[in-house]
Design a protein around this motif. Sequence first.
Motif, short mmCIF file in Angstrom:
data_model
loop_
_atom_site.label_atom_id
_atom_site.label_comp_id
_atom_site.label_asym_id
_atom_site.label_seq_id
_atom_site.Cartn_x
_atom_site.Cartn_y
_atom_site.Cartn_z
N PRO A 95 -9.39 25.17 -24.26
CA PRO A 95 -9.59 26.31 -25.17
C PRO A 95 -10.36 25.86 -26.40
O PRO A 95 -10.05 24.84 -26.99
CB PRO A 95 -8.17 26.75 -25.51
N GLY A 96 -11.38 26.60 -26.75
CA GLY A 96 -12.20 26.25 -27.90
C GLY A 96 -12.68 27.51 -28.58
O GLY A 96 -11.92 28.48 -28.71
N ASP A 97 -13.92 27.50 -29.02
CA ASP A 97 -14.50 28.65 -29.69
C ASP A 97 -14.26 29.92 -28.88
O ASP A 97 -14.55 29.98 -27.70
CB ASP A 97 -16.01 28.50 -29.87
N CYS A 98 -13.69 30.89 -29.52
CA CYS A 98 -13.54 32.23 -28.96
C CYS A 98 -12.80 32.28 -27.63
O CYS A 98 -13.11 33.09 -26.77
CB CYS A 98 -14.89 32.91 -28.87
N ALA A 99 -11.79 31.44 -27.47
CA ALA A 99 -10.94 31.49 -26.28
C ALA A 99 -9.66 32.26 -26.58
O ALA A 99 -8.73 32.21 -25.81
CB ALA A 99 -10.62 30.09 -25.79
N GLN A 100 -9.62 32.95 -27.73
CA GLN A 100 -8.47 33.77 -28.06
C GLN A 100 -8.93 35.22 -28.21
O GLN A 100 -10.02 35.49 -28.66
CB GLN A 100 -7.76 33.29 -29.32
N PHE A 101 -8.04 36.14 -27.78
CA PHE A 101 -8.36 37.55 -27.79
C PHE A 101 -7.22 38.32 -28.43
O PHE A 101 -6.06 38.06 -28.13
CB PHE A 101 -8.58 38.07 -26.36
N THR A 102 -7.56 39.27 -29.28
CA THR A 102 -6.55 40.16 -29.85
C THR A 102 -6.47 41.40 -28.99
O THR A 102 -7.49 42.06 -28.75
CB THR A 102 -6.91 40.53 -31.31
N LEU A 103 -5.28 41.70 -28.50
CA LEU A 103 -5.08 42.89 -27.69
C LEU A 103 -4.88 44.07 -28.62
O LEU A 103 -3.94 44.09 -29.41
CB LEU A 103 -3.84 42.73 -26.81
N VAL A 104 -5.77 45.05 -28.55
CA VAL A 104 -5.71 46.22 -29.41
C VAL A 104 -5.27 47.42 -28.57
O VAL A 104 -5.98 47.83 -27.64
CB VAL A 104 -7.08 46.49 -30.08
N ASP A 105 -4.11 47.97 -28.89
CA ASP A 105 -3.54 49.10 -28.16
C ASP A 105 -4.46 50.31 -28.33
O ASP A 105 -4.80 50.69 -29.44
CB ASP A 105 -2.15 49.41 -28.72
#
Length: 186
Positions: free
Chosen positions: A124-134
């Motif tokens: 996991p590095g740059d931009c491997a995280q996501f915010t889940l927006v309902d």
Amino acid sequence: MSTIANMAKALVPMLGFMVLTGCHSIFPPALTPTSNMVIQTAHKDWYVIAQDQNDNWSLRQRAVLDECGRFTVYDLDKDGRGNRTIALKTCHNRFVTVPRGDVTRTNQPVETRRDRMAWQEERPGDCAQFTLVDQGDGTVAFRTCGGKYLTAGNAGEGWGPPVEWAIVVENDKAEALEKLKLSPPP
């Protein structure tokens, strides 16, 4: 109950900390999976499937679920508005990631939809995280570190090969092609 709240009930409590520096993240030393999930597009009910090296580690939509349509979820954080931040690991033991801002994975300017395709990295590095927006209708949108949303591409209308049915980073707001459904694997 919101989609995020339902998902949060299914996920084990968050890992405790995550330090963000722009789009870069420092993941906890012991990154522990919290659940497994299947992702479906809202506009076609197709499954998001992780492709192998023969398709440049891309993500595609397919009508039939297979083993590579099951993602391991790492619950990273909660943003104070009820949105969860997650990382996704694929059947290939790689993490889903996206282009950061206006540059590709090879640091070239983003010029076409092909340059905006999501892919998988070993760590996991740059931009491997996501915010889940309902989205308030049983779907969520995956907001990237650059503020754009994952988009489930179509065929035609500028979505020809190699991006037709691909998952790309396209819009600044969540619309029909950005809405995704999450569920436990069957």
